[in-house]
Write an enzyme that holds these catalytic residues in place. Structure first.
Site, PDB file in Angstrom:
ATOM      1  N   LEU A 107      42.279  21.073  43.260  1.00  0.00           N
ATOM      2  CA  LEU A 107      43.108  21.089  43.623  1.00  0.00           C
ATOM      3  C   LEU A 107      43.089  19.881  43.614  1.00  0.00           C
ATOM      4  O   LEU A 107      42.088  19.469  44.905  1.00  0.00           O
ATOM      5  CB  LEU A 107      43.078  21.989  44.915  1.00  0.00           C
ATOM      6  CG  LEU A 107      44.180  22.251  45.980  1.00  0.00           C
ATOM      7  CD1 LEU A 107      45.535  21.993  45.694  1.00  0.00           C
ATOM      8  CD2 LEU A 107      43.804  23.158  47.706  1.00  0.00           C
ATOM      9  N   ILE A 138      37.729  19.643  44.066  1.00  0.00           N
ATOM     10  CA  ILE A 138      38.691  18.894  44.875  1.00  0.00           C
ATOM     11  C   ILE A 138      39.016  17.739  44.147  1.00  0.00           C
ATOM     12  O   ILE A 138      37.706  17.577  43.970  1.00  0.00           O
ATOM     13  CB  ILE A 138      38.379  18.901  45.838  1.00  0.00           C
ATOM     14  CG1 ILE A 138      38.095  20.058  47.147  1.00  0.00           C
ATOM     15  CG2 ILE A 138      39.270  17.510  47.213  1.00  0.00           C
ATOM     16  CD1 ILE A 138      38.887  21.188  47.412  1.00  0.00           C
ATOM     17  N   LYS A 139      39.975  17.571  43.548  1.00  0.00           N
ATOM     18  CA  LYS A 139      40.482  16.284  42.330  1.00  0.00           C
ATOM     19  C   LYS A 139      40.742  15.279  43.801  1.00  0.00           C
ATOM     20  O   LYS A 139      41.370  15.236  44.218  1.00  0.00           O
ATOM     21  CB  LYS A 139      41.915  16.376  42.057  1.00  0.00           C
ATOM     22  CG  LYS A 139      41.662  17.616  40.896  1.00  0.00           C
ATOM     23  CD  LYS A 139      43.030  17.908  40.105  1.00  0.00           C
ATOM     24  CE  LYS A 139      42.965  16.938  39.373  1.00  0.00           C
ATOM     25  NZ  LYS A 139      43.962  17.384  37.916  1.00  0.00           N
ATOM     26  N   ILE A 140      40.113  14.409  43.671  1.00  0.00           N
ATOM     27  CA  ILE A 140      40.032  12.889  43.655  1.00  0.00           C
ATOM     28  C   ILE A 140      39.465  11.945  42.867  1.00  0.00           C
ATOM     29  O   ILE A 140      39.746  11.969  41.838  1.00  0.00           O
ATOM     30  CB  ILE A 140      38.412  13.048  45.402  1.00  0.00           C
ATOM     31  CG1 ILE A 140      37.784  13.875  45.904  1.00  0.00           C
ATOM     32  CG2 ILE A 140      38.463  11.101  45.449  1.00  0.00           C
ATOM     33  CD1 ILE A 140      37.048  13.533  46.469  1.00  0.00           C
TER      34      ILE A 140
END
Length: 361
Positions: A107, A138-140
């Site tokens: 996400l 978690i997409k960064i």
């Protein structure tokens, strides 16, 4: 044995680069898990924009949340988390069976934060807490401003999918940010086994230069970039620095091939699947590409651990006036802008649907 099973047996994880509510509720995703060896899933703003725009399956959820005074970004993340948690639960047996190596769902934080370190980190912590599943990444973005957030998120124990990487240099910078977070956990006496992948975008390279190079070089640059990054990946995880971290219980951050749907109608629709077969990596593919590979894909030679002919091929592109470093920077910038565009369109869809559904009620 199916092509997808062969690729899985080779040691590469097949992830689906798509999510829709219909995919979840119809049993299609479960079938992909059971029959096509799919062991994870990625999402992004463009995927969610298309999913919500083109389906009525989200309408009741949007309507309910809007009535409860949710709107815009806050409403979207509540809707998205419903999908992400359901997908994560479907992949949880894979995550348990592989002890956290596989079975992940991704996400992304708001793409508006791509150049804001502190806000990216705060958003990553918030989403991680709200999702409440151990197998959600978690997409960064791996932008210059994203790198400190990747390190800090890793140190905080948040699993991260580093996105928008376009070169081996981008990959190494992201991998070292992750490793710094891991090393800080070791020094602090914390468990260093924090899951992570680094997503290298492939097909956009070839699309960017298709009109600028001879036909003999078409659809070859992305794979060459991938080969070079694969060598950098293997060199890094076998380095003394990583070996030390592994001895303390850390896990390698896996290299992930992203943007692997072929954009050229004259090229094989499974080009970036067959050409990037490589153990201990991930290939996240669009649904159409997954189906195509299952239908007529073949598993051939794996990527050369020494980089193969990538350097010689990259020299040919240099001679054709392709500046790979400048193009990598441009592609990362354009990728971030594309996600912002999709995000803004997504917010418009959320607003329009929210208002129309309440009026129709």
């Amino acid at each position: 044995m199916s092509a997808t099973q062969q690729l899985h047996n080779l040691g590469q994880s097949l992830w689906l680069d798509n999510i829709t509510r219909d995919l979840l509720t119809s049993g299609t995703l479960q079938r992909y898990i059971d029959e096509l060896s799919v062991t994870g899933l990625t999402s992004n703003p463009t995927i969610f924009h298309q999913a919500i725009k083109n389906s009525q399956s989200y309408d009741s959820s949007i309507q309910e949340k809007f009535k409860n005074s949710k709107e815009g970004e806050e409403l979207f993340f509540e809707v998205a988390i419903e999908d992400i948690t359901q997908a994560a639960d479907l992949f949880r047996p894979v995550w348990d069976r592989t002890d956290g190596v596989d079975g992940w769902v991704s996400l992304e934080v708001s793409p508006l934060l791509a150049y804001d370190t502190e806000s990216t980190l705060a958003a990553a912590k918030d989403l991680h807490a709200r999702v409440g599943r151990p197998n959600v990444l978690i997409k960064i973005p791996g932008t210059k401003e994203g790198l400190p957030a990747i390190e800090e998120a890793t140190f905080a124990g948040i699993p991260v999918n580093v996105t928008l990487l376009f070169s081996s240099e981008h990959y190494v910078a992201a991998a070292e940010a992750y490793l710094r977070g891991v090393e800080r956990r070791i020094e602090a006496g914390l468990n260093p086994a924090v899951g992570s992948v680094a997503s290298l975008f492939i097909s956009r390279w070839d699309r960017a230069i298709v009109d600028d190079v001879p036909e003999t070089l078409h659809n070859r640059l992305g794979i060459a970039i991938g080969q070079k990054a694969y060598k950098a990946y293997l060199d890094l995880i076998s380095s003394p620095r990583w070996q030390r971290a592994l001895n303390f219980g850390a896990r390698p951050q896996r290299l992930l091939w992203a943007s692997t749907g072929s954009k050229d109608p004259n090229a094989s629709d499974v080009l970036y699947i067959t050409s990037l077969a490589s153990p201990f990596t991930v290939n996240t593919m669009p649904e159409q590409t997954l189906q195509a590979f299952d239908d007529h894909g073949e598993v051939g030679d794996t990527l050369c651990v020494e980089g193969g002919d990538s350097e010689a091929l990259l020299d040919e592109f240099t001679q054709a006036s392709v500046d790979n470093q400048a193009l990598a920077a441009r592609l990362q910038k354009e990728g971030a802008e594309s996600f912002v565009k999709s995000w803004n369109e997504l917010m418009e869809v959320i607003t329009t649907k929210s208002e129309s559904l309440v009026q129709a009620d």
